[in-house]
Design a protein around this motif. Structure first.
Motif, PDB file in Angstrom:
ATOM      1  N   HIS A  34       1.030  -1.227   0.411  1.00  0.00           N
ATOM      2  CA  HIS A  34       0.062  -0.338  -0.278  1.00  0.00           C
ATOM      3  C   HIS A  34       0.716   0.756   0.107  1.00  0.00           C
ATOM      4  O   HIS A  34       1.773   1.391   0.896  1.00  0.00           O
ATOM      5  CB  HIS A  34      -1.099   0.238   0.484  1.00  0.00           C
ATOM      6  CG  HIS A  34      -1.396  -0.979   1.348  1.00  0.00           C
ATOM      7  ND1 HIS A  34      -3.141  -1.209   1.193  1.00  0.00           N
ATOM      8  CD2 HIS A  34      -1.762  -2.512   1.817  1.00  0.00           C
ATOM      9  CE1 HIS A  34      -4.176  -1.824   0.751  1.00  0.00           C
ATOM     10  NE2 HIS A  34      -3.282  -2.649   1.195  1.00  0.00           N
ATOM     11  N   LEU A  35       1.097   1.937  -0.972  1.00  0.00           N
ATOM     12  CA  LEU A  35       2.223   3.339  -0.753  1.00  0.00           C
ATOM     13  C   LEU A  35       1.380   4.060  -0.402  1.00  0.00           C
ATOM     14  O   LEU A  35      -0.418   4.385  -0.816  1.00  0.00           O
ATOM     15  CB  LEU A  35       1.899   3.157  -2.877  1.00  0.00           C
ATOM     16  CG  LEU A  35       2.917   2.370  -3.319  1.00  0.00           C
ATOM     17  CD1 LEU A  35       2.520   1.862  -4.947  1.00  0.00           C
ATOM     18  CD2 LEU A  35       3.965   1.951  -2.553  1.00  0.00           C
ATOM     19  N   ASP A  36       1.640   5.430  -0.434  1.00  0.00           N
ATOM     20  CA  ASP A  36       1.150   6.980   0.653  1.00  0.00           C
ATOM     21  C   ASP A  36       0.502   7.237  -0.672  1.00  0.00           C
ATOM     22  O   ASP A  36       1.387   7.760  -1.977  1.00  0.00           O
ATOM     23  CB  ASP A  36       2.210   7.162   1.061  1.00  0.00           C
ATOM     24  CG  ASP A  36       2.201   8.821   1.455  1.00  0.00           C
ATOM     25  OD1 ASP A  36       0.867   9.459   1.368  1.00  0.00           O
ATOM     26  OD2 ASP A  36       3.318   9.564   1.671  1.00  0.00           O
ATOM     27  N   GLY A  37      -0.432   7.807  -0.611  1.00  0.00           N
ATOM     28  CA  GLY A  37      -1.598   7.900  -1.469  1.00  0.00           C
ATOM     29  C   GLY A  37      -1.186   9.853  -1.478  1.00  0.00           C
ATOM     30  O   GLY A  37      -2.050  10.389  -2.595  1.00  0.00           O
ATOM     31  N   SER A  38      -0.597  10.355  -0.981  1.00  0.00           N
ATOM     32  CA  SER A  38      -0.412  11.184  -1.733  1.00  0.00           C
ATOM     33  C   SER A  38       0.559  12.098  -1.945  1.00  0.00           C
ATOM     34  O   SER A  38       0.600  13.211  -2.734  1.00  0.00           O
ATOM     35  CB  SER A  38      -0.264  12.935  -0.029  1.00  0.00           C
ATOM     36  OG  SER A  38       1.509  11.636   0.208  1.00  0.00           O
ATOM     37  N   GLU A  39       1.796  11.014  -2.924  1.00  0.00           N
ATOM     38  CA  GLU A  39       2.254  11.237  -4.321  1.00  0.00           C
ATOM     39  C   GLU A  39       1.652  11.718  -5.143  1.00  0.00           C
ATOM     40  O   GLU A  39       1.152  10.587  -5.382  1.00  0.00           O
ATOM     41  CB  GLU A  39       3.084  10.032  -3.394  1.00  0.00           C
ATOM     42  CG  GLU A  39       4.547   9.921  -2.561  1.00  0.00           C
ATOM     43  CD  GLU A  39       5.376  10.341  -2.292  1.00  0.00           C
ATOM     44  OE1 GLU A  39       6.001  11.362  -3.271  1.00  0.00           O
ATOM     45  OE2 GLU A  39       5.952  10.556  -1.549  1.00  0.00           O
ATOM     46  N   VAL A  40       2.027  11.956  -5.744  1.00  0.00           N
ATOM     47  CA  VAL A  40       1.802  12.535  -7.230  1.00  0.00           C
ATOM     48  C   VAL A  40       1.696  11.367  -8.240  1.00  0.00           C
ATOM     49  O   VAL A  40       1.248  10.990  -8.897  1.00  0.00           O
ATOM     50  CB  VAL A  40       1.975  13.917  -7.859  1.00  0.00           C
ATOM     51  CG1 VAL A  40       1.481  14.189  -9.702  1.00  0.00           C
ATOM     52  CG2 VAL A  40       1.749  15.309  -7.143  1.00  0.00           C
ATOM     53  N   HIS A  41       3.325  10.249  -8.322  1.00  0.00           N
ATOM     54  CA  HIS A  41       3.737   9.541  -8.934  1.00  0.00           C
ATOM     55  C   HIS A  41       3.820   8.323  -8.398  1.00  0.00           C
ATOM     56  O   HIS A  41       4.314   8.782  -7.082  1.00  0.00           O
ATOM     57  CB  HIS A  41       4.795  10.338  -9.929  1.00  0.00           C
ATOM     58  CG  HIS A  41       4.934  11.835 -10.458  1.00  0.00           C
ATOM     59  ND1 HIS A  41       4.235  12.039 -11.873  1.00  0.00           N
ATOM     60  CD2 HIS A  41       5.265  12.700 -10.588  1.00  0.00           C
ATOM     61  CE1 HIS A  41       4.403  13.271 -12.248  1.00  0.00           C
ATOM     62  NE2 HIS A  41       4.718  13.447 -10.766  1.00  0.00           N
TER      63      HIS A  41
END
Length: 321
Positions: A249-256
């Motif tokens: 699960h990746l940090d959703g605040s990152e744009v890319h």
């Protein structure tokens, strides 16, 4: 091979290994929801298609593949691998036998090398191997789809949906009736959610089946010899694979999204910390947000907080350490 369905409204071509079909048709999340609802279809006409005919086809393939196929029931889907002599994954096949012919689809561009290997192993067996990619296109219908399958079309039915071996000349007419079209990025999002590895994405030149959870689904442990079996048996009985597949699960605040190959390290270490793995596939899921599959070293703690490049990541275990 460029699909004629790239001319459909909104089609955006895919890149990399999936070049030749649509990445999406203008709305990635709408297309994912369509698949979840059992509607639409995915154009996989860039994939290779091979057939094996002849009275020895199943017994012969049984000697070469990691899967038990000597008594494969007609119409039952399975998947199998071809390994190197050292047990490394070289090919992945998605199979069904229609009673007279084994049909398989494989990763785009891999069919020539696979056929060359199969031809070299024919010996005295009564089999014929053919590249049917120019004649047949693979189309995927999601689980729950009520789309009509044209008469005579070979179907490979799995828990994830149905793969159709459709005559390539009928692809456009089928699309007119089976819509809405769904791009391959939506299908990839569900593949990642389902923790299913893909050749060339989750694999590299030294990947063994145990690292990806392919034991049981594509590798049968109670069958006769095949190339690479010694490694499979040794790791299964005496050791552990050096790496393991994880779901992130990746940090959703990152744009890319972190791209495939992005290095993974422990979050508690500084930016120059040791590399403990890498991203293999990353996607944006309509419900889960940004998620990924990755390979990490086997001894990485299952509760360790990770960083992929600059993106924080929480792991879920796919393959036990």
């Amino acid at each position: 091979m460029k699909s004629p369905l790239l001319s459909l409204p909104g089609a955006v071509p895919a890149e990399g290994p999936d070049e030749g079909v649509a990445a999406h048709y203008g709305d990635l999340f709408r297309e994912q929801r369509a698949l979840a609802d059992g509607t639409g279809f995915v154009d996989l006409s860039h994939r290779g298609v091979i057939t094996v005919t002849g009275e020895d086809r199943l017994s012969w393939l049984h000697l070469l593949l990691t899967q038990h196929v000597s008594e494969l029931p007609t119409g039952q889907a399975t998947e199998a691998l071809v390994l190197s002599a050292h047990g490394h994954i070289e090919h992945a096949l998605y199979l069904v036998d229609d009673g007279s012919t084994v049909w398989a689809h494989v990763e785009p561009g891999t069919q020539d090398a696979l056929i060359a290997y199969l031809e070299s192993m024919k010996f005295f067996y009564k089999v014929d191997v053919a590249d049917r990619t120019d004649e047949f296109a693979v189309v995927h219908l999601p689980a729950g789809s009520i789309a009509e399958v044209p008469e005579g079309v070979v179907v490979r039915e799995t828990p994830y949906g149905r793969d159709l071996f459709l005559p390539r000349a009928d692809l456009e007419s089928f699309a007119e009736k089976a819509g809405p079209p769904v791009g391959i990025l939506a299908l990839e999002a569900f593949r990642v959610e389902q923790h299913r590895p893909r050749l060339g994405f989750e694999t590299d030149h030294r990947t063994i089946p145990h690292e990806l959870g392919w034991i049981g689904t594509a590798v049968h442990l109670q069958k006769g010899c095949y190339r690479g079996q010694e490694t499979v048996a040794r790791v299964q009985n005496l050791g552990k694979p050096p790496r393991r597949l994880v779901f992130l699960h990746l940090d959703g605040s990152e744009v890319h999204l972190p791209t495939p190959g992005t290095e993974i390290r422990l979050a508690d270490e500084d930016a120059d910390g040791r590399k403990i793995g890498f991203i293999t596939t990353s996607v944006r899921h309509h419900e889960l947000g940004p998620v990924a599959l990755a390979l990490v070293k086997r001894n990485v703690p299952v509760d360790a907080r990770l960083v992929a490049g600059e993106t924080a990541a929480a792991q879920e275990t796919v393959v036990e350490p």
